[in-house]
Structures are given as C-alpha cells and as structure tokens.
Design an enzyme around this catalytic site. Structure first.
Site, PDB file in Angstrom:
ATOM      1  CB  CYS A   1      -3.108  -0.676   4.341  1.00 16.91           C
ATOM      2  SG  CYS A   1      -2.541   0.848   3.739  1.00 16.91           S
TER       3      CYS A   1
ATOM      4  CB  CYS B   1      -0.897  -0.037   1.225  1.00 19.40           C
ATOM      5  SG  CYS B   1      -1.997   1.324   1.278  1.00 19.40           S
TER       6      CYS B   1
END
Length: 395
Positions: A200, A100
């Site tokens: 995330c 991410c």
C-alpha cells in the site's frame, strides 16, 4: 452540497470515484497521500510516488476540483512499517494493506479530511456500503463489490461503524472494465494505467531487502518433511469438550531438526512465510518445495513437496480475544455462542463455509474443508452472504 474528500492515488479507480461524486452533486476535494520517502528499497519505476501524485494532480485539473498533497510518511512509518518489522521478527506475516486502511486512510487521513470540513471520505475501493436500522439506530454494512473479480471488502475488514459512517465507495456498483471505459471517455491520464502492485503506497518492494533494513540476516537450515511422515499419522485424541477439539485443530504442528532432513540453507527464518515457494533456492526435488512452518527461535524453515502436502492444511484457526473485530457490533457473539459464516483467510480466496465459536479464550473459526497455508499475523474475515461482518488476526 455535501463536501467529500477523495483519496486520489494517481490510479484509475480513485479518478473515476472523484468524477462520479462530482456528477452526483457533491463538492469534491482531491487529496494525495504521500506515505513513503525511501526509494532505495522499491523496485525502480514500479510505483514512484512522484509520478502518481502528478497523475492525481492532472486528474483533479481535468475534473476541475481542488487538489493538495498531504505527507503522512511519519505516521505510515510508525503505524505500518514499524509494525511490519515487529511482526516479521516474531515470525508472523502481517497484512499491510488491511492495516493501512484501518490506521491511515480511514483514520489519520479521515481526520485531516474532517478538518477540511468534509462530511465524507471516499476511496476507489471495489466494495459497497449499506445502511439498515437496528433498534432504531442506523447501522452501516460493508458489502462486497459488484465485480466479483475485484471485490476489495476484505481490505476494509477492520473498519468500525464510526469509520463506515463517514465513508463512500463510489465505484462499488461497477466492474473494472466499466471503470476504465468511463476514464477513457473522459480522456483521463489514468485510464489505461496499470494497477499498482505491492505494499500500500510504497509500491513494489523487494521484501527481503526491505526487511533487512531492520532484521539482520542470520543463516539457518531448510528441512524437508516427507508427506508420509509419522507426524501426520498420529491418531486423534478423545476430547472432553468442543473447545478442546478446536484447540487441537487450530494448533500448528511443532517440527524439529529430527522431523526431516536438511536440504539447504536460508538467510533468516523471519524473511519467510507459510505457503511460500519462491526464494528457497533448493533444487532436485520432484515437486516444488512449499514452506509448511517457520521457527524464528531456532531459525529453521520446514518445507514439504507439492501444494497438497499434509503439512500445509488445517481445519481451524484461533483469533485471540483482543484481536477480534466486529464491523457489525450488533452481531457480536457471546461466550458459548456460534455462527455459520463464509470466511476467507486471504484476499482473492474464494469464500469458504465455516462456523465461528466464541469462548472466553478467544474465537475459533472451524472450516468445513481443511485450508491451505493458514498464516499467523494475517487476517481472517467472515461474511454473511455478501456482507463482511467481522474479522480478526490469525494467532
């Protein structure tokens, strides 16, 4: 005044990061990333993005900085979620947080920030950035955060020099309690907010259910391998080269149905990972069962009793050539070279003494002490003192 776009997540760390930058005289813009729409797989109310974006907005208003939301859910699905499904399907365990940062925050998000005329992007990560000169050119360093308990440099282990050049980490010199104290003094809505857990930006996800969206359940057997099994007592062969020895040390043991006894059933080997002990639903053993291997081809899971089971430990791992990443490209090893480092194979693991060996076929990380649950698809990162200099995907 230099312009900085702060990724305001609705948490305390990014809130204080924005405040500190404003204090330092930057022109600060707050940007909230919306990366997920599907609430059906998140555990209710654990991390709803609406609440987070609202908190981020309140923080921006309090600090008197402009604020907007960007929807990156399409890119997130393609670059993170689809990749996760593919990795699990192949029996590997990905790390979505590292990806991410590489693919979303410091790539897609950074590009949006630059179109807003930003000089830098800032986040609430507990790490620091250094700058040195090598051959007359600036080289950026990724340094661990001052708070040993919260150091998050591992999550940024895939960043490039180009990304670091445009990044700022305002809270890297602070500890978590200091950050909360600043937020309390400013009366920020996020001051006492719990840290977000889980994926995330998606929040707490029921992983098996999340994976079941794409990966069909498939019943298979759970085998238990005794700690005194013959497999662990075979004598080491003689090696003709260091590379041969490293290949041997980094290769996982191949188990089959004859290796142990069937002790239970599972709903799909691709939902499980090495070192896991929850979710097996097998009782009656003296010590807890830990997964020591999964085989997605035969749909079998192999387990052993206790966290000291020999099947959990290996002394070396390999990173394929295409998956080696040097944050410090100037330190990159050539074939035949080696380097003493401190390495870790998961976030929050204590750094371990190790040696890197670079060969044509890839990079080997050889640890001084055997490591538990080295897991394919996860990231290994290596440091020299408090600087993270490189990383790679465990193959």
């Amino acid at each position: 005044m230099k312009r900085v776009v702060v990724g305001l997540s609705g948490g305390v760390d990014s809130s204080v990061a924005a405040y500190l930058l404003k204090e330092q005289g930057y022109e600060v813009i707050g940007l909230f990333m919306k990366n997920w729409h599907d609430d059906s797989v998140t555990i209710s109310n654990e991390c709803p993005w609406l609440e987070d974006s609202n908190d981020a907005l309140l923080v921006a208003e309090k600090l008197g900085i402009p604020f907007q939301t960007v929807d990156l859910s399409e890119q997130y699905k393609e670059k993170i979620v689809d990749y996760m499904f593919k990795e699990y399907e192949n029996g590997r365990t990905p790390n979505p947080d590292v990806l991410c940062n590489r693919e979303i925050k410091f790539d897609v998000f950074m590009k949006i920030a630059l179109t807003l005329g930003a000089n830098f992007v800032a986040t609430g990560h507990y790490c620091r950035k250094g700058e040195i000169e090598v051959d007359g050119k600036p080289v950026y360093q990724l340094l661990s955060g001052k708070d040993d308990n919260k150091d998050q440099s591992y999550f940024l282990c895939q960043l490039s020099q180009e990304q670091l050049a445009k990044s700022l980490f305002p809270i890297g010199e602070l500890t978590k309690p200091q950050v909360r104290e600043i937020a309390l003094q400013l009366d920020l809505v996020t001051a006492e907010k719990k840290d977000s857990q889980g994926l995330c930006f998606i929040g707490k996800v029921r992983l098996p259910e999340f994976l079941q969206q794409q990966l069909q359940p498939k019943e298979g057997l759970i085998y238990e391998i005794p700690a005194d099994s013959e497999i662990y007592n075979t004598s080491k062969p003689t090696f003709n080269s260091l590379e041969e020895e490293l290949i041997f040390e980094s290769t996982s043991i191949k188990y089959n149905s004859e290796s142990g006894k069937a002790v239970g059933k599972h709903q799909g080997a691709h939902y499980f990972t090495i070192g896991q002990r929850k979710g097996l639903n097998v009782g009656g053993t003296k010590e807890a069962l830990f997964i020591i291997a999964t085989d997605v081809k035969s749909n079998a899971i192999y387990t052993g009793q206790g966290h000291n089971h020999p099947g959990l430990f290996k002394k070396a791992l390999k990173v394929n050539s295409s998956e080696i990443h040097w944050v410090r490209e100037d330190l990159k090893l050539k074939n035949g070279e080696s380097m003493q480092v401190m390495a870790r194979i998961r976030y929050r693991q204590e750094l371990q003494q190790a040696t890197l060996y670079q060969f044509e076929s890839g990079l080997y990380v050889y640890f001084d002490q055997p490591q538990s649950a080295i897991t394919e698809g996860q990231f290994v990162a290596w440091n020299i003192e408090d600087e993270l200099v490189g990383s790679g995907v465990i193959s």
